[in-house]
Scaffold this active site. Structure first.
Site, PDB file in Angstrom:
ATOM      1  N   ARG A  32       0.828  -1.209   0.000  1.00 25.07           N
ATOM      2  CA  ARG A  32       0.000   0.000   0.000  1.00 25.07           C
ATOM      3  C   ARG A  32       0.862   1.258   0.000  1.00 25.07           C
ATOM      4  O   ARG A  32       0.553   2.227  -0.689  1.00 25.07           O
ATOM      5  CB  ARG A  32      -0.962   0.020   1.188  1.00 25.07           C
ATOM      6  CG  ARG A  32      -2.054  -1.035   1.073  1.00 25.07           C
ATOM      7  CD  ARG A  32      -2.937  -1.075   2.304  1.00 25.07           C
ATOM      8  NE  ARG A  32      -2.111  -1.396   3.463  1.00 25.07           N
ATOM      9  CZ  ARG A  32      -2.252  -0.859   4.680  1.00 25.07           C
ATOM     10  NH1 ARG A  32      -3.199   0.013   4.908  1.00 25.07           N
ATOM     11  NH2 ARG A  32      -1.468  -1.214   5.664  1.00 25.07           N
ATOM     12  N   ASN A  50      -6.432  -2.453   2.546  1.00 28.86           N
ATOM     13  CA  ASN A  50      -6.449  -3.897   2.732  1.00 28.86           C
ATOM     14  C   ASN A  50      -7.894  -4.368   2.837  1.00 28.86           C
ATOM     15  O   ASN A  50      -8.709  -3.730   3.497  1.00 28.86           O
ATOM     16  CB  ASN A  50      -5.719  -4.285   4.018  1.00 28.86           C
ATOM     17  CG  ASN A  50      -4.215  -4.233   3.881  1.00 28.86           C
ATOM     18  OD1 ASN A  50      -3.665  -4.288   2.791  1.00 28.86           O
ATOM     19  ND2 ASN A  50      -3.533  -4.126   5.004  1.00 28.86           N
TER      20      ASN A  50
END
Length: 103
Positions: A32, A50
């Site tokens: 990320r 997520n």
């Protein structure tokens, strides 16, 4: 030329919204953060989140060509972890996004 959801021709500078679901070993490996850095380099706003099923959802808004460049980077070798596949959806931008955040 690719078509937009509305059926008209797409241009690289027109605003777009990319939603991409990335599967593989992409959680707990800095993925990320890496997506955020690439998106900011491209001038995009959005988020990388997520999901409970171990995928990462990427939402990016900005010029379509910049969103396409981000999508190419998601699919290219060299990402943190291991990307097994990316599913994409294109739509009109919704706006209201500031910066690019990790969730």
């Amino acid at each position: 030329m690719p078509a937009t959801d509305g059926g008209g021709p797409a241009t690289g500078a027109e605003p777009a919204r990319l939603t991409a679901w990335v599967r593989g070993h992409v959680q707990g490996v800095g993925f990320r953060w890496w997506v955020r850095a690439r998106a900011l380099e491209l001038g995009l706003t959005g988020s990388a989140s997520n999901l409970a099923d171990r995928r990462v959802e990427v939402v990016a808004e900005g010029p379509r060509d910049a969103c396409e460049a981000l999508l190419e980077k998601l699919r290219a070798p060299g990402t943190p972890g291991r990307v097994d596949g990316v599913v994409e959806r294109w739509s009109a931008p919704r706006g209201g996004l500031r910066g690019f955040v990790e969730r």
